[in-house]
Motif scaffolding. Structure first.
Motif, PDB file in Angstrom:
ATOM      1  N   GLU A   1      14.194  30.544  -4.818  1.00 25.44           N
ATOM      2  CA  GLU A   1      15.058  31.306  -5.937  1.00 25.44           C
ATOM      3  C   GLU A   1      16.405  30.271  -6.089  1.00 25.44           C
ATOM      4  O   GLU A   1      16.854  29.796  -5.514  1.00 25.44           O
ATOM      5  CB  GLU A   1      15.548  32.708  -5.399  1.00 25.44           C
ATOM      6  N   VAL A   2      16.859  30.404  -7.482  1.00 26.04           N
ATOM      7  CA  VAL A   2      18.483  29.853  -7.574  1.00 26.04           C
ATOM      8  C   VAL A   2      18.947  30.832  -8.485  1.00 26.04           C
ATOM      9  O   VAL A   2      18.381  31.129  -9.732  1.00 26.04           O
ATOM     10  CB  VAL A   2      18.123  28.442  -8.185  1.00 26.04           C
ATOM     11  N   ALA A   3      20.029  31.427  -7.998  1.00 27.12           N
ATOM     12  CA  ALA A   3      20.623  32.704  -8.613  1.00 27.12           C
ATOM     13  C   ALA A   3      21.996  32.070  -8.991  1.00 27.12           C
ATOM     14  O   ALA A   3      22.786  31.405  -8.226  1.00 27.12           O
ATOM     15  CB  ALA A   3      20.528  33.601  -7.942  1.00 27.12           C
TER      16      ALA A   3
ATOM     17  N   GLY B   1       9.732  19.254 -12.772  1.00 24.87           N
ATOM     18  CA  GLY B   1       9.361  18.734 -11.591  1.00 24.87           C
ATOM     19  C   GLY B   1       9.953  19.205 -10.702  1.00 24.87           C
ATOM     20  O   GLY B   1       9.628  18.381  -9.394  1.00 24.87           O
ATOM     21  N   CYS B   2      10.491  20.576 -10.457  1.00 22.88           N
ATOM     22  CA  CYS B   2      10.942  20.988  -9.111  1.00 22.88           C
ATOM     23  C   CYS B   2       9.755  21.488  -8.206  1.00 22.88           C
ATOM     24  O   CYS B   2       8.639  21.857  -8.736  1.00 22.88           O
ATOM     25  CB  CYS B   2      11.833  22.209  -9.371  1.00 22.88           C
ATOM     26  N   PRO B   3       9.833  21.352  -6.789  1.00 21.30           N
ATOM     27  CA  PRO B   3       8.880  21.699  -6.066  1.00 21.30           C
ATOM     28  C   PRO B   3       8.848  23.224  -5.931  1.00 21.30           C
ATOM     29  O   PRO B   3       9.994  23.586  -5.263  1.00 21.30           O
ATOM     30  CB  PRO B   3       9.140  21.131  -4.532  1.00 21.30           C
ATOM     31  N   ILE B   4       8.082  23.796  -6.299  1.00 26.81           N
ATOM     32  CA  ILE B   4       7.848  25.489  -6.334  1.00 26.81           C
ATOM     33  C   ILE B   4       6.424  25.718  -6.057  1.00 26.81           C
ATOM     34  O   ILE B   4       5.620  24.960  -6.009  1.00 26.81           O
ATOM     35  CB  ILE B   4       8.029  26.071  -7.659  1.00 26.81           C
ATOM     36  N   PRO B   5       6.411  27.155  -5.505  1.00 24.85           N
ATOM     37  CA  PRO B   5       4.992  27.483  -4.886  1.00 24.85           C
ATOM     38  C   PRO B   5       4.017  27.585  -6.201  1.00 24.85           C
ATOM     39  O   PRO B   5       4.382  27.985  -7.451  1.00 24.85           O
ATOM     40  CB  PRO B   5       5.375  28.795  -4.281  1.00 24.85           C
TER      41      PRO B   5
ATOM     42  N   THR C   1      18.831  20.075  -9.474  1.00 24.99           N
ATOM     43  CA  THR C   1      17.687  19.857 -10.483  1.00 24.99           C
ATOM     44  C   THR C   1      17.362  21.213 -11.251  1.00 24.99           C
ATOM     45  O   THR C   1      17.044  21.281 -12.238  1.00 24.99           O
ATOM     46  CB  THR C   1      16.267  19.137  -9.941  1.00 24.99           C
ATOM     47  N   ALA C   2      17.387  22.275 -10.127  1.00 27.19           N
ATOM     48  CA  ALA C   2      16.900  23.705 -10.841  1.00 27.19           C
ATOM     49  C   ALA C   2      17.997  24.101 -11.661  1.00 27.19           C
ATOM     50  O   ALA C   2      17.937  24.692 -12.718  1.00 27.19           O
ATOM     51  CB  ALA C   2      16.787  24.683  -9.719  1.00 27.19           C
ATOM     52  N   CYS C   3      19.252  23.861 -11.247  1.00 22.92           N
ATOM     53  CA  CYS C   3      20.479  24.328 -12.218  1.00 22.92           C
ATOM     54  C   CYS C   3      20.390  23.682 -13.538  1.00 22.92           C
ATOM     55  O   CYS C   3      20.565  24.198 -14.677  1.00 22.92           O
ATOM     56  CB  CYS C   3      21.684  23.997 -11.409  1.00 22.92           C
ATOM     57  N   LYS C   4      20.244  22.376 -13.506  1.00 23.36           N
ATOM     58  CA  LYS C   4      19.919  21.730 -14.804  1.00 23.36           C
ATOM     59  C   LYS C   4      18.995  22.157 -15.642  1.00 23.36           C
ATOM     60  O   LYS C   4      19.041  22.237 -16.927  1.00 23.36           O
ATOM     61  CB  LYS C   4      19.716  20.148 -14.614  1.00 23.36           C
ATOM     62  N   ALA C   5      17.930  22.432 -14.856  1.00 28.20           N
ATOM     63  CA  ALA C   5      16.670  22.878 -15.589  1.00 28.20           C
ATOM     64  C   ALA C   5      16.930  24.274 -16.347  1.00 28.20           C
ATOM     65  O   ALA C   5      16.597  24.608 -17.349  1.00 28.20           O
ATOM     66  CB  ALA C   5      15.450  22.964 -14.646  1.00 28.20           C
ATOM     67  N   TYR C   6      17.644  25.092 -15.592  1.00 25.77           N
ATOM     68  CA  TYR C   6      18.121  26.725 -16.305  1.00 25.77           C
ATOM     69  C   TYR C   6      19.175  26.347 -17.315  1.00 25.77           C
ATOM     70  O   TYR C   6      19.339  26.945 -18.180  1.00 25.77           O
ATOM     71  CB  TYR C   6      18.464  27.325 -15.066  1.00 25.77           C
ATOM     72  N   GLY C   7      20.037  25.315 -17.190  1.00 27.49           N
ATOM     73  CA  GLY C   7      21.019  25.102 -18.049  1.00 27.49           C
ATOM     74  C   GLY C   7      22.202  25.690 -17.619  1.00 27.49           C
ATOM     75  O   GLY C   7      23.471  26.092 -18.272  1.00 27.49           O
ATOM     76  N   ILE C   8      22.646  26.228 -16.318  1.00 27.10           N
ATOM     77  CA  ILE C   8      23.595  26.634 -15.946  1.00 27.10           C
ATOM     78  C   ILE C   8      24.732  25.646 -15.510  1.00 27.10           C
ATOM     79  O   ILE C   8      24.442  24.501 -15.055  1.00 27.10           O
ATOM     80  CB  ILE C   8      23.549  27.819 -14.742  1.00 27.10           C
TER      81      ILE C   8
END
Length: 331
Positions: A220-222, A58-62, A193-200
């Motif tokens: 981007e989330v790196a 559910g992250c806001p992405i293009p 939220t993105a970090c949690k979705a990635y699992g980092i």
């Protein structure tokens, strides 16, 4: 790299850029050292896989579309919305990123990016591109870190250039951000939220977002630090060193966080035209005003975006306010 300054009970593996974060995760797992899972590290550098996970969370992405360079482009453009941005799946530093305002510009962009993919080792990434809807708005960079799964914010940089394309050469970063406290909170929440979705769960986090209205869209989330020498703008003498923080995280050791409170800025020196760098003049005089670091040596080639992948150097400035930073002679 392995942290040689750690004790025998404090060892870690570091990936220093996008090309090594997944390898570092695999090496750490193999020898039983703390790190992110390899699958999570892969998500931070594969834009197509990342978008799929972010959408599920559910992250806001293009809006985005995958382009297969081995298939006719005309048949793949029916659903693509314009303007859009075409980008490689796993390169960084704005390399190979082009804005397209219509179908013909998209075709031209794909043909121009294709030679850039020659050095990509992943067979899938070598023959695929990502198209995503262009979002108008202010672009920011989030710098933070994860410790035991908890995201901590170091700074949010405002990017002063509008970055509207057709290429996306970045120049001046300034902190603290001029955005409202509510928007900055939204940025942090979206990155978490993105970090949690990635699992980092551990290590540095660098994120790029576009702010449009009340929303912060993730680009981007790196799982790495900010690129180049830009991280030096966060150092605070003996009070805080960004590299020491990253090494401490790699060995699962707490580190006292005391980042600078004054305004900071860094300018990535742009390449105005391609050519060979013959010499740099006036550097000693310039460093009396602001610190300038030239990383490309004389005799090396300068390549403009979207093919280029390196800036000639960096200009650092400090002041009491962001406005004074921007007004610094070097910037």
């Amino acid at each position: 790299m392995v942290d040689k300054s750690a004790t025998l009970n404090e060892q870690g593996v570091l990936g220093i850029d996008d090309s090594t974060v997944e390898l570092a995760a695999k090496a750490a797992r193999q020898i039983g050292l703390p790190h992110n899972l390899p699958a999570a590290a892969q998500l931070t550098r594969r834009k197509d896989l990342a978008r799929a996970h972010l959408a599920q969370a559910g992250c806001p992405i293009p809006l985005h579309w995958l382009i297969n360079l081995d298939l006719p482009l005309q048949q793949q453009m029916a659903d693509i919305k314009f303007p859009c941005v075409i980008k490689p799946l796993a390169l960084s530093g704005s390399r190979g990123i082009i804005r397209a305002n219509n179908q013909q510009e998209l075709i031209t962009a794909c043909k121009r990016i294709e030679p850039v993919l020659a050095e990509v080792r992943d067979p899938f990434g070598k023959r695929h591109l990502l198209a995503e809807m262009y979002i108008n708005g202010k672009e920011v960079a989030f710098e933070g870190y994860l410790y035991h799964g908890q995201l901590k914010t170091l700074v949010i940089f405002d990017k002063l250039e509008p970055l509207t394309g057709p290429y996306f050469e970045e120049t001046i970063y300034v902190t603290p951000s001029s955005l409202s406290a509510r928007l900055q909170s939204t940025i942090r929440e979206n990155v978490a939220t993105a970090c949690k979705a990635y699992g980092i769960r551990t290590g540095p986090v660098h994120a790029e977002l576009r702010v449009n209205g009340a929303q912060a869209w993730i680009l981007e989330v790196a799982a790495r630090t900010i690129g180049g020498d830009c991280a030096r703008s966060l150092d605070n003498g003996d009070e805080f060193n960004f590299e020491k923080l990253v090494i401490s995280l790699a060995v699962n050791r707490e580190y006292r966080i005391n980042p600078p409170t004054e305004a900071r800025g860094v300018m990535m020196i742009p390449i105005k035209q391609p050519g060979i760098l013959r010499r740099v003049e006036g550097l000693s005089d310039a460093n009396r005003v602001e610190h300038i670091d030239i990383i490309i040596r004389s005799g090396n080639e300068l390549i403009t975006l979207p093919e280029g992948n390196q800036y000639p150097g960096y200009i650092f400035a400090r002041a009491d306010t962001p406005q004074e930073v921007v007004a610094a002679p070097g910037l």
